[in-house]
Design a protein around this motif. Structure first.
Motif, PDB file in Angstrom:
ATOM      1  N   ASP A  65       0.927  -1.306  -0.151  1.00  0.00           N
ATOM      2  CA  ASP A  65      -0.126   0.052   0.152  1.00  0.00           C
ATOM      3  C   ASP A  65       0.903   1.321  -0.018  1.00  0.00           C
ATOM      4  O   ASP A  65       1.617   1.351   1.002  1.00  0.00           O
ATOM      5  N   ILE A  66       0.818   2.011  -1.092  1.00  0.00           N
ATOM      6  CA  ILE A  66       1.749   3.011  -1.310  1.00  0.00           C
ATOM      7  C   ILE A  66       1.876   4.319  -0.195  1.00  0.00           C
ATOM      8  O   ILE A  66       2.688   4.749   0.052  1.00  0.00           O
ATOM      9  N   LYS A  67       0.542   4.526   0.107  1.00  0.00           N
ATOM     10  CA  LYS A  67       0.249   5.504   0.791  1.00  0.00           C
ATOM     11  C   LYS A  67       0.577   5.128   2.228  1.00  0.00           C
ATOM     12  O   LYS A  67       1.322   5.770   2.924  1.00  0.00           O
ATOM     13  N   ASP A  68       0.410   3.836   2.497  1.00  0.00           N
ATOM     14  CA  ASP A  68       0.813   3.272   4.309  1.00  0.00           C
ATOM     15  C   ASP A  68       2.417   3.241   3.939  1.00  0.00           C
ATOM     16  O   ASP A  68       2.975   3.636   5.094  1.00  0.00           O
ATOM     17  N   PHE A  69       2.996   3.066   3.080  1.00  0.00           N
ATOM     18  CA  PHE A  69       4.615   3.056   2.930  1.00  0.00           C
ATOM     19  C   PHE A  69       5.048   4.434   2.998  1.00  0.00           C
ATOM     20  O   PHE A  69       6.210   4.457   3.803  1.00  0.00           O
ATOM     21  N   ALA A  70       4.610   5.416   2.402  1.00  0.00           N
ATOM     22  CA  ALA A  70       5.049   6.731   2.401  1.00  0.00           C
ATOM     23  C   ALA A  70       4.818   7.201   3.903  1.00  0.00           C
ATOM     24  O   ALA A  70       5.845   7.933   4.184  1.00  0.00           O
ATOM     25  N   ALA A 230      15.152   0.418   3.094  1.00  0.00           N
ATOM     26  CA  ALA A 230      15.003   1.109   4.122  1.00  0.00           C
ATOM     27  C   ALA A 230      15.510   2.576   3.473  1.00  0.00           C
ATOM     28  O   ALA A 230      14.812   3.556   3.802  1.00  0.00           O
ATOM     29  N   GLU A 231      16.736   2.365   3.099  1.00  0.00           N
ATOM     30  CA  GLU A 231      17.173   3.694   2.599  1.00  0.00           C
ATOM     31  C   GLU A 231      16.434   4.322   1.481  1.00  0.00           C
ATOM     32  O   GLU A 231      16.491   5.547   1.442  1.00  0.00           O
ATOM     33  N   ARG A 232      16.215   3.554   0.604  1.00  0.00           N
ATOM     34  CA  ARG A 232      15.657   3.774  -0.692  1.00  0.00           C
ATOM     35  C   ARG A 232      14.246   4.579  -0.234  1.00  0.00           C
ATOM     36  O   ARG A 232      13.848   5.506  -1.019  1.00  0.00           O
ATOM     37  N   LEU A 233      13.505   4.124   0.655  1.00  0.00           N
ATOM     38  CA  LEU A 233      12.204   4.643   0.971  1.00  0.00           C
ATOM     39  C   LEU A 233      12.333   6.089   1.380  1.00  0.00           C
ATOM     40  O   LEU A 233      11.347   6.780   0.982  1.00  0.00           O
ATOM     41  N   LYS A 234      13.423   6.521   1.859  1.00  0.00           N
ATOM     42  CA  LYS A 234      13.773   7.684   2.253  1.00  0.00           C
ATOM     43  C   LYS A 234      14.446   8.890   1.139  1.00  0.00           C
ATOM     44  O   LYS A 234      14.684   9.940   1.328  1.00  0.00           O
ATOM     45  N   SER A 235      14.801   8.166   0.026  1.00  0.00           N
ATOM     46  CA  SER A 235      15.394   8.932  -1.097  1.00  0.00           C
ATOM     47  C   SER A 235      14.372   9.639  -1.928  1.00  0.00           C
ATOM     48  O   SER A 235      13.352   9.492  -1.966  1.00  0.00           O
ATOM     49  N   PRO A 236      15.019  10.783  -2.382  1.00  0.00           N
ATOM     50  CA  PRO A 236      14.382  11.735  -3.475  1.00  0.00           C
ATOM     51  C   PRO A 236      13.560  10.921  -4.407  1.00  0.00           C
ATOM     52  O   PRO A 236      12.255  11.192  -4.783  1.00  0.00           O
ATOM     53  N   GLU A 237      14.479  10.063  -5.103  1.00  0.00           N
ATOM     54  CA  GLU A 237      13.606   9.361  -6.007  1.00  0.00           C
ATOM     55  C   GLU A 237      12.360   8.577  -5.597  1.00  0.00           C
ATOM     56  O   GLU A 237      11.505   8.550  -6.431  1.00  0.00           O
ATOM     57  N   ALA A 238      12.300   7.911  -4.536  1.00  0.00           N
ATOM     58  CA  ALA A 238      11.116   7.004  -4.055  1.00  0.00           C
ATOM     59  C   ALA A 238       9.947   8.141  -3.642  1.00  0.00           C
ATOM     60  O   ALA A 238       8.688   7.796  -4.084  1.00  0.00           O
ATOM     61  N   MET A 239      10.483   9.261  -2.824  1.00  0.00           N
ATOM     62  CA  MET A 239       9.789  10.068  -2.742  1.00  0.00           C
ATOM     63  C   MET A 239       8.709  10.621  -3.844  1.00  0.00           C
ATOM     64  O   MET A 239       7.427  10.893  -3.714  1.00  0.00           O
ATOM     65  N   ALA A 240       9.417  11.041  -4.703  1.00  0.00           N
ATOM     66  CA  ALA A 240       8.806  11.502  -6.105  1.00  0.00           C
ATOM     67  C   ALA A 240       8.099  10.510  -6.673  1.00  0.00           C
ATOM     68  O   ALA A 240       6.898  10.903  -7.268  1.00  0.00           O
ATOM     69  N   ALA A 241       8.435   9.324  -6.633  1.00  0.00           N
ATOM     70  CA  ALA A 241       7.569   8.160  -7.289  1.00  0.00           C
ATOM     71  C   ALA A 241       6.394   8.017  -6.554  1.00  0.00           C
ATOM     72  O   ALA A 241       5.355   7.707  -7.210  1.00  0.00           O
ATOM     73  N   PHE A 242       6.478   8.084  -5.226  1.00  0.00           N
ATOM     74  CA  PHE A 242       5.333   7.943  -4.415  1.00  0.00           C
ATOM     75  C   PHE A 242       4.390   9.041  -4.494  1.00  0.00           C
ATOM     76  O   PHE A 242       3.065   8.823  -4.942  1.00  0.00           O
ATOM     77  N   MET A 243       4.715  10.333  -4.682  1.00  0.00           N
ATOM     78  CA  MET A 243       3.688  11.241  -4.771  1.00  0.00           C
ATOM     79  C   MET A 243       3.085  11.177  -6.021  1.00  0.00           C
ATOM     80  O   MET A 243       1.989  11.674  -6.435  1.00  0.00           O
ATOM     81  N   ALA A 244       3.819  10.851  -7.019  1.00  0.00           N
ATOM     82  CA  ALA A 244       3.332  10.792  -8.403  1.00  0.00           C
ATOM     83  C   ALA A 244       2.165   9.696  -8.344  1.00  0.00           C
ATOM     84  O   ALA A 244       1.066  10.005  -9.141  1.00  0.00           O
ATOM     85  N   PHE A 245       2.469   8.558  -7.810  1.00  0.00           N
ATOM     86  CA  PHE A 245       1.348   7.457  -7.719  1.00  0.00           C
ATOM     87  C   PHE A 245       0.193   7.931  -6.822  1.00  0.00           C
ATOM     88  O   PHE A 245      -0.969   7.646  -7.559  1.00  0.00           O
ATOM     89  N   LEU A 246       0.391   8.651  -5.939  1.00  0.00           N
ATOM     90  CA  LEU A 246      -0.821   9.016  -5.027  1.00  0.00           C
ATOM     91  C   LEU A 246      -1.404  10.196  -5.945  1.00  0.00           C
ATOM     92  O   LEU A 246      -2.896  10.189  -5.364  1.00  0.00           O
ATOM     93  N   LYS A 247      -1.051  10.921  -6.668  1.00  0.00           N
ATOM     94  CA  LYS A 247      -1.974  11.794  -7.497  1.00  0.00           C
ATOM     95  C   LYS A 247      -2.743  11.340  -8.236  1.00  0.00           C
ATOM     96  O   LYS A 247      -3.454  11.914  -9.165  1.00  0.00           O
ATOM     97  N   LYS A 248      -2.350  10.100  -8.847  1.00  0.00           N
ATOM     98  CA  LYS A 248      -3.222   9.437  -9.807  1.00  0.00           C
ATOM     99  C   LYS A 248      -4.760   9.310  -9.543  1.00  0.00           C
ATOM    100  O   LYS A 248      -5.028   8.985  -8.461  1.00  0.00           O
TER     101      LYS A 248
END
Length: 248
Positions: A65-70, A230-248
């Motif tokens: 669940d991307i929202k929960d993971f974010a 765990a490190e990638r979860l906090k990365s700018p790349e992951a955060m940007a991907a999560f935000m893009a996914f949640l905006k769909k």
């Protein structure tokens, strides 16, 4: 509504169902806790001989669940409970049979590497979108997938992260057989019943011997992947991907 259902469906067979059909059974922290509890209980119950794993509402699981993971990443919790689940399913002593319909995304695909048998409907869709989400492989998949699929196919599936069908999943060693839509659970239950009727000590020993050669490497890989994940979860790349996914 419980995120995970557990019920005896035949003599010696417990069916564990991921139960968030409105979210294609996307796994949040409560879902992982339910899966851990259900598998642990089945392992401890001497009357249970086989575990049948499936999803409600015509889908296996659409992954995390991307929202929960974010939210977990933002609070520093990371992916610990998902790793706990992977450690439980990868070390289970009793046979686990998976029945896949609909979506099997991310961990919905990687968990199949830890199931002893798996059956998929012809209409199912698989995907390992870790790179797409700015993450990295998990669940020991960076070790196990090249082992069963070959290095080139594993690179294709893990690096490109594109959807693939049930025939490709079978060719990659993720599933035993492709069956008609709506019949994966029936196929899985039939095999689970067969397993449950076999001598349990011999069956457990055979599973242990099959996994013994890779067990240490799998455990080490799950741990290494988890640290990077765990490190990638906090990365700018992951955060940007999560935000893009949640905006769909």
């Amino acid at each position: 509504m419980s995120e995970v259902l557990s019920e005896i469906v035949a003599a010696g067979v417990v069916q564990i169902t991921m139960n968030r059909p409105d979210r294609k059974n996307a796994l949040d922290r409560a879902s992982y806790a339910g899966l851990i509890a259900a598998i642990t209980a089945a392992e401890a119950d001497a009357t249970i001989r086989a575990i049948l794993l499936t999803g409600a509402g015509g889908s296996f699981t659409s992954g995390n669940d991307i929202k929960d993971f974010a939210m977990a990443a933002a609070t520093g919790e990371g992916a610990r409970i998902a790793i706990d689940f992977l450690e439980v399913i990868s070390t289970a002593k009793k046979p686990i049979v998976a029945a896949v319909e609909g979506f099997a995304v991310g961990i919905g695909t990687t968990m199949l590497l830890h199931c002893d048998l798996a059956f998929t409907a012809r209409s199912a869709t698989f995907r390992l979108p870790f790179v797409t989400l700015g993450l990295c492989p998990e669940g020991g998949s960076s070790y196990l997938l090249p082992l069963v699929a070959g290095s080139k196919k594993a690179a294709e599936l893990l690096m490109l992260g594109e959807p693939f069908g049930p025939e490709a999943a079978a060719e990659a060693g993720l599933v035993n057989a492709v069956v008609e839509p709506g019949t994966a659970l029936e196929a899985g239950l039939a095999r689970a019943k067969t397993l449950a009727a076999l001598p349990p000590e011999s069956l457990a020993l055979t599973k242990m011997l099959l996994k013994r050669g890779a067990a240490t490497a799998v455990a080490e890989t799950i741990g290494t992947e988890a640290r990077h994940f765990a490190e990638r979860l906090k990365s700018p790349e992951a955060m940007a991907a999560f935000m893009a996914f949640l905006k769909k």
